[in-house]
Design a protein around this motif. Structure first.
Motif, PDB file in Angstrom:
ATOM      1  N   MET A   4       0.839  -1.178   0.000  1.00 33.98           N
ATOM      2  CA  MET A   4       0.000   0.000   0.000  1.00 33.98           C
ATOM      3  C   MET A   4       0.884   1.241   0.000  1.00 33.98           C
ATOM      4  N   LYS A   5       0.474   2.242  -0.744  1.00 27.84           N
ATOM      5  CA  LYS A   5       1.238   3.483  -0.816  1.00 27.84           C
ATOM      6  C   LYS A   5       0.658   4.504   0.154  1.00 27.84           C
ATOM      7  N   TYR A   6       1.536   5.316   0.705  1.00 24.52           N
ATOM      8  CA  TYR A   6       1.155   6.304   1.705  1.00 24.52           C
ATOM      9  C   TYR A   6       1.562   7.706   1.277  1.00 24.52           C
ATOM     10  N   MET A   7       0.907   8.705   1.896  1.00 29.00           N
ATOM     11  CA  MET A   7       1.279  10.100   1.691  1.00 29.00           C
ATOM     12  C   MET A   7       1.437  10.752   3.061  1.00 29.00           C
ATOM     13  N   THR A   8       2.113  11.879   3.079  1.00 27.71           N
ATOM     14  CA  THR A   8       2.309  12.612   4.321  1.00 27.71           C
ATOM     15  C   THR A   8       1.109  13.507   4.596  1.00 27.71           C
ATOM     16  N   ALA A   9       1.071  14.088   5.774  1.00 29.31           N
ATOM     17  CA  ALA A   9      -0.015  15.005   6.133  1.00 29.31           C
ATOM     18  C   ALA A   9       0.012  16.241   5.232  1.00 29.31           C
ATOM     19  N   THR A  10       1.186  16.699   4.860  1.00 22.37           N
ATOM     20  CA  THR A  10       1.303  17.866   3.980  1.00 22.37           C
ATOM     21  C   THR A  10       0.751  17.554   2.594  1.00 22.37           C
ATOM     22  N   GLU A  11       1.047  16.373   2.075  1.00 19.15           N
ATOM     23  CA  GLU A  11       0.518  15.973   0.768  1.00 19.15           C
ATOM     24  C   GLU A  11      -0.997  15.827   0.810  1.00 19.15           C
ATOM     25  N   ALA A  12      -1.515  15.267   1.909  1.00 19.49           N
ATOM     26  CA  ALA A  12      -2.963  15.127   2.065  1.00 19.49           C
ATOM     27  C   ALA A  12      -3.625  16.497   2.144  1.00 19.49           C
ATOM     28  N   ALA A  13      -2.995  17.433   2.830  1.00 14.63           N
ATOM     29  CA  ALA A  13      -3.538  18.788   2.952  1.00 14.63           C
ATOM     30  C   ALA A  13      -3.641  19.464   1.589  1.00 14.63           C
ATOM     31  N   GLU A  14      -2.632  19.316   0.765  1.00 23.45           N
ATOM     32  CA  GLU A  14      -2.655  19.896  -0.585  1.00 23.45           C
ATOM     33  C   GLU A  14      -3.729  19.219  -1.442  1.00 23.45           C
ATOM     34  N   LYS A  15      -3.848  17.911  -1.317  1.00 25.58           N
ATOM     35  CA  LYS A  15      -4.821  17.146  -2.102  1.00 25.58           C
ATOM     36  C   LYS A  15      -6.258  17.524  -1.735  1.00 25.58           C
ATOM     37  N   TRP A  16      -6.525  17.714  -0.431  1.00 28.90           N
ATOM     38  CA  TRP A  16      -7.874  17.976   0.056  1.00 28.90           C
ATOM     39  C   TRP A  16      -8.202  19.453   0.210  1.00 28.90           C
TER      40      TRP A  16
END
Length: 61
Positions: free
Chosen positions: A1-13
């Motif tokens: 499974m691939k993961y993202m950081t909180a910063t990447e999630a913030a930009e995505k959402w």
């Protein structure tokens, strides 16, 4: 499974990274896990609904 950081999630959402940290700490993001001092969020995780009060008026208990 691939993961993202909180910063990447913030930009995505479109929310702040601090808000993502709060959602992770509250168990609102399914599959998020803590790795040291960083959060690992699954790439396919969906942004949780905003459960904060939106009317501007607080409910009496």
């Amino acid at each position: 499974m691939k993961y993202m950081t909180a910063t990447e999630a913030a930009e995505k959402w479109g929310i702040s990274s601090r808000r993502v940290h709060t959602l992770c700490a509250g168990g609102r993001i399914e599959g998020a896990s803590r790795l040291g001092n960083a959060w690992a969020i699954p790439k396919d995780a969906e942004k949780p609904d905003d459960a904060r009060i939106k009317s501007g008026k607080y409910k009496k208990r």
